[in-house]
Design a protein around this motif. Structure first.
Motif, mmCIF file in Angstrom:
data_model
loop_
_atom_site.group_PDB
_atom_site.id
_atom_site.type_symbol
_atom_site.label_atom_id
_atom_site.label_comp_id
_atom_site.label_asym_id
_atom_site.label_seq_id
_atom_site.Cartn_x
_atom_site.Cartn_y
_atom_site.Cartn_z
ATOM 1 N N UNK A 1 0.813 -1.210 0.000
ATOM 2 C CA UNK A 1 0.000 0.000 0.000
ATOM 3 C C UNK A 1 0.850 1.266 0.000
ATOM 4 N N UNK A 2 2.117 1.134 0.426
ATOM 5 C CA UNK A 2 2.947 2.312 0.675
ATOM 6 C C UNK A 2 3.847 2.684 -0.489
ATOM 7 N N UNK A 3 4.203 1.729 -1.327
ATOM 8 C CA UNK A 3 5.099 2.002 -2.445
ATOM 9 C C UNK A 3 4.527 1.375 -3.713
ATOM 10 N N UNK A 4 4.961 1.887 -4.852
ATOM 11 C CA UNK A 4 4.489 1.352 -6.124
ATOM 12 C C UNK A 4 5.539 0.500 -6.823
ATOM 13 N N UNK A 5 6.760 0.473 -6.302
ATOM 14 C CA UNK A 5 7.844 -0.279 -6.926
ATOM 15 C C UNK A 5 7.613 -1.784 -6.796
ATOM 16 N N UNK A 6 8.291 -2.609 -7.592
ATOM 17 C CA UNK A 6 8.116 -4.060 -7.511
ATOM 18 C C UNK A 6 8.451 -4.611 -6.131
ATOM 19 N N UNK A 7 7.672 -5.615 -5.722
ATOM 20 C CA UNK A 7 7.880 -6.288 -4.442
ATOM 21 C C UNK A 7 7.957 -7.799 -4.666
ATOM 22 N N UNK A 8 8.742 -8.450 -3.818
ATOM 23 C CA UNK A 8 8.938 -9.905 -3.859
ATOM 24 C C UNK A 8 8.341 -10.479 -2.581
ATOM 25 N N UNK A 9 7.341 -11.344 -2.692
ATOM 26 C CA UNK A 9 6.723 -11.913 -1.497
ATOM 27 C C UNK A 9 7.473 -13.157 -1.045
ATOM 28 N N UNK A 10 7.859 -13.149 0.208
ATOM 29 C CA UNK A 10 8.592 -14.234 0.861
ATOM 30 C C UNK A 10 7.721 -14.799 1.972
ATOM 31 N N UNK A 11 7.922 -16.088 2.278
ATOM 32 C CA UNK A 11 7.289 -16.655 3.456
ATOM 33 C C UNK A 11 6.102 -17.539 3.144
ATOM 34 N N UNK A 12 6.323 -18.855 3.109
ATOM 35 C CA UNK A 12 5.214 -19.779 2.918
ATOM 36 C C UNK A 12 4.702 -19.855 1.496
ATOM 37 N N UNK A 13 5.584 -19.700 0.525
ATOM 38 C CA UNK A 13 5.218 -19.899 -0.878
ATOM 39 C C UNK A 13 5.581 -21.336 -1.240
ATOM 40 N N UNK A 14 4.578 -22.187 -1.328
ATOM 41 C CA UNK A 14 4.853 -23.620 -1.484
ATOM 42 C C UNK A 14 4.057 -24.276 -2.607
ATOM 43 N N UNK A 15 3.094 -23.557 -3.208
ATOM 44 C CA UNK A 15 2.266 -24.185 -4.236
ATOM 45 C C UNK A 15 1.749 -23.123 -5.203
ATOM 46 N N UNK A 16 1.037 -23.585 -6.212
ATOM 47 C CA UNK A 16 0.526 -22.658 -7.224
ATOM 48 C C UNK A 16 -0.455 -21.658 -6.611
ATOM 49 N N UNK B 1 -0.852 -8.013 -5.913
ATOM 50 C CA UNK B 1 -0.017 -6.938 -6.431
ATOM 51 C C UNK B 1 1.469 -7.138 -6.288
ATOM 52 N N UNK B 2 1.907 -8.331 -5.871
ATOM 53 C CA UNK B 2 3.333 -8.615 -5.778
ATOM 54 C C UNK B 2 3.834 -9.087 -7.145
ATOM 55 N N UNK B 3 5.099 -8.816 -7.401
ATOM 56 C CA UNK B 3 5.640 -9.032 -8.740
ATOM 57 C C UNK B 3 6.414 -10.338 -8.857
ATOM 58 N N UNK B 4 7.009 -10.797 -7.750
ATOM 59 C CA UNK B 4 7.776 -12.040 -7.719
ATOM 60 C C UNK B 4 7.494 -12.737 -6.396
ATOM 61 N N UNK B 5 7.814 -14.020 -6.339
ATOM 62 C CA UNK B 5 7.714 -14.771 -5.085
ATOM 63 C C UNK B 5 9.050 -15.438 -4.813
ATOM 64 N N UNK B 6 9.363 -15.602 -3.536
ATOM 65 C CA UNK B 6 10.623 -16.210 -3.120
ATOM 66 C C UNK B 6 10.325 -17.477 -2.333
ATOM 67 N N UNK B 7 11.083 -18.534 -2.641
ATOM 68 C CA UNK B 7 10.899 -19.839 -2.001
ATOM 69 C C UNK B 7 12.180 -20.237 -1.291
ATOM 70 N N UNK B 8 12.053 -20.869 -0.116
ATOM 71 C CA UNK B 8 13.232 -21.266 0.643
ATOM 72 C C UNK B 8 13.202 -22.711 1.068
ATOM 73 N N UNK B 9 12.580 -22.984 2.231
ATOM 74 C CA UNK B 9 12.608 -24.327 2.801
ATOM 75 C C UNK B 9 12.022 -25.378 1.872
ATOM 76 N N UNK B 10 10.984 -25.004 1.129
ATOM 77 C CA UNK B 10 10.353 -25.979 0.233
ATOM 78 C C UNK B 10 11.337 -26.487 -0.815
ATOM 79 N N UNK B 11 12.310 -25.639 -1.206
ATOM 80 C CA UNK B 11 13.296 -26.052 -2.203
ATOM 81 C C UNK B 11 14.384 -26.926 -1.585
ATOM 82 N N UNK C 1 13.234 -29.447 -7.248
ATOM 83 C CA UNK C 1 12.506 -29.397 -8.511
ATOM 84 C C UNK C 1 11.024 -29.092 -8.312
ATOM 85 N N UNK C 2 10.646 -28.571 -7.153
ATOM 86 C CA UNK C 2 9.245 -28.247 -6.899
ATOM 87 C C UNK C 2 8.669 -27.274 -7.933
ATOM 88 N N UNK C 3 9.400 -26.225 -8.338
ATOM 89 C CA UNK C 3 8.825 -25.323 -9.358
ATOM 90 C C UNK C 3 8.432 -26.048 -10.641
#
Length: 417
Positions: free
Chosen positions: A328-343, A353-363, A368-370
């Motif tokens: 809500x505060x900025x218009x620049x691209x944001x990467x969502x982290x935290x609990x991205x594990x499925x489609x 409104x997020x532009x990318x997602x980041x994956x950690x533990x699931x990988x 080859x999860x993606x």
């Protein structure tokens, strides 16, 4: 900031600054523990090659310290000419699998182990640095100028070694984050007092990195939204023992956006110094963490574990509520982290409104999860969020379930007699 029904495909090519990665999936920075000589190892190369072959658009190498004393221990890579050959082999391996390579740069500050590094940890003032059982050394004008130059030199070396992107670590109460925290930064000079003052060092570092790489690399920052200390959104009149909160983080992000040197921000939360589990959520592996240490540190962790390693229930996209405030505060691209594990969690991020997602533990569980999700959108991750991977950073970061060190709770019980 929901955009309603999204037509954005997480697996389609996307734009991030000067880059066009093959999709919107980023392997987030997770210290791999595979650099015993503070140099790239074949093991580290294979780790990232496997992740790149698994389908992410960008694989982030962590942790690349900008100076010897900026490491959490002496086994971590620090950016220097001797590391160049290994770094080139690493980026070549990632590129060979069709992904782009990012390097996470940082200085551990109060999270550094001064005993292991044989050098004093740095901070905004004299604050506890538990890993080295000492206080940090207060940074003066000369050390601040040196740090800024070190970030710029590291960025130039990274680009020369084939890295496509640079992540600047402004999270988890590492050095730049400790300056952002009102709990840790009590300076009365131009690097303290206000949100703008506490953000000054990070802004100078970001500008120096951008000047060093120009448009040859994407530059983003991992920015803490909440240290996990106090209340997430207490505002300017919050409790004096509160760390960085979401209101202050959003103000900092607006300063970053106005400066114009970043291509994206990756919101994060928690503190490696004060509350690490707020970043991870899920089970708190207290006994396993204590067992990874020896002597006084082991005893201290056993005693402090219920307070230091708190339990936060896991749910998919668990950092989304905090990150939405930044959206809500900025218009620049944001990467969502935290609990991205499925489609579904990927699509939720894009819909919000997020532009990318980041994956950690699931990988760690399934590199080859993606690709599996891309081929079959109903695929679910086999990561059970037990967080037993966390203590392995002190030996070799891995999923103990995948490696057969502990039973897989998702596997059918052995019915043989």
């Amino acid at each position: 900031m929901s955009s309603g029904l999204s037509t954005t495909d997480p697996f389609a090519p996307a734009t991030l600054g000067p880059l066009t990665p093959r999709n919107r999936l980023i392997k987030c920075a997770t210290f791999e523990g595979r650099t015993p000589d503070a140099l790239v190892s074949d093991d580290l190369i294979e780790f990232h090659r496997e992740v790149a072959a698994g389908g992410v658009g960008i694989s982030t190498v962590a942790y690349c310290a900008v100076s010897p004393e900026g490491r959490t221990d002496r086994h971590q890579i620090y950016m220097r000419p001797e590391a160049a050959d290994g770094l080139r082999r690493l980026t070549d391996a990632i590129h060979g699998e069709g992904a782009l390579a990012a390097a996470q740069f940082g200085h551990a500050g109060p999270v550094a182990n001064s005993i292991s590094n044989r050098a004093a940890a740095l901070g905004p003032g004299h604050i506890p640095a538990p890993m080295g059982m000492a206080l940090t050394r207060r940074m003066d004008a000369d050390s601040i100028a040196t740090l800024t130059r070190q970030f710029a030199d590291a960025a130039r070396l990274a680009v020369d070694c084939g890295f496509d992107a640079i992540e600047i670590h402004c999270g988890h109460n590492y050095l730049l984050s400790s300056f952002l925290s009102p709990l840790l930064n009590h300076r009365r000079d131009e690097y303290g007092r206000t949100v703008e003052g506490r953000a000054r060092l990070a802004r100078e570092v970001i500008e120096a990195v951008r000047d060093a790489v120009g448009d040859q690399a994407a530059v983003w920052t991992k920015l803490s939204m909440f240290d996990g200390v106090g209340t997430p959104g207490v505002g300017k009149g919050g409790h004096p023992w509160s760390g960085l909160n979401v209101d202050q983080a959003c103000e900092t992000a607006r300063l970053f956006e106005a400066d114009g040197f970043l291509d994206a921000i990756e919101p994060t939360a928690g503190s490696s110094l004060l509350n690490p589990m707020y970043l991870f959520h899920g089970e708190a592996p207290r006994a396993e963490f204590a067992a990874a240490f020896h002597g006084v540190m082991r005893a201290g962790l056993k005693a402090a574990a219920p307070v230091f390693l708190k339990h936060y229930p896991y749910r998919d996209a668990y950092l989304l509520p905090l990150a939405q405030e930044l959206r809500k505060s900025v218009s620049m691209p944001l990467i969502l982290l935290g609990g991205i594990t499925d489609r579904a969690s990927m699509q939720t991020a894009l819909d919000e409104g997020f532009d990318f997602v980041a994956m950690g533990r699931a990988l760690l569980r399934e590199p080859d999860l993606p690709l599996m999700i891309q081929n079959d959108p109903s695929t679910t991750s086999r990561c059970v969020h037990c967080n037993l991977c966390m203590p392995t950073i002190y030996s070799k970061t891995r999923c103990p379930i995948r490696d057969g060190e502990v039973p897989d709770p998702l596997s059918p019980a052995d019915s043989s007699e």
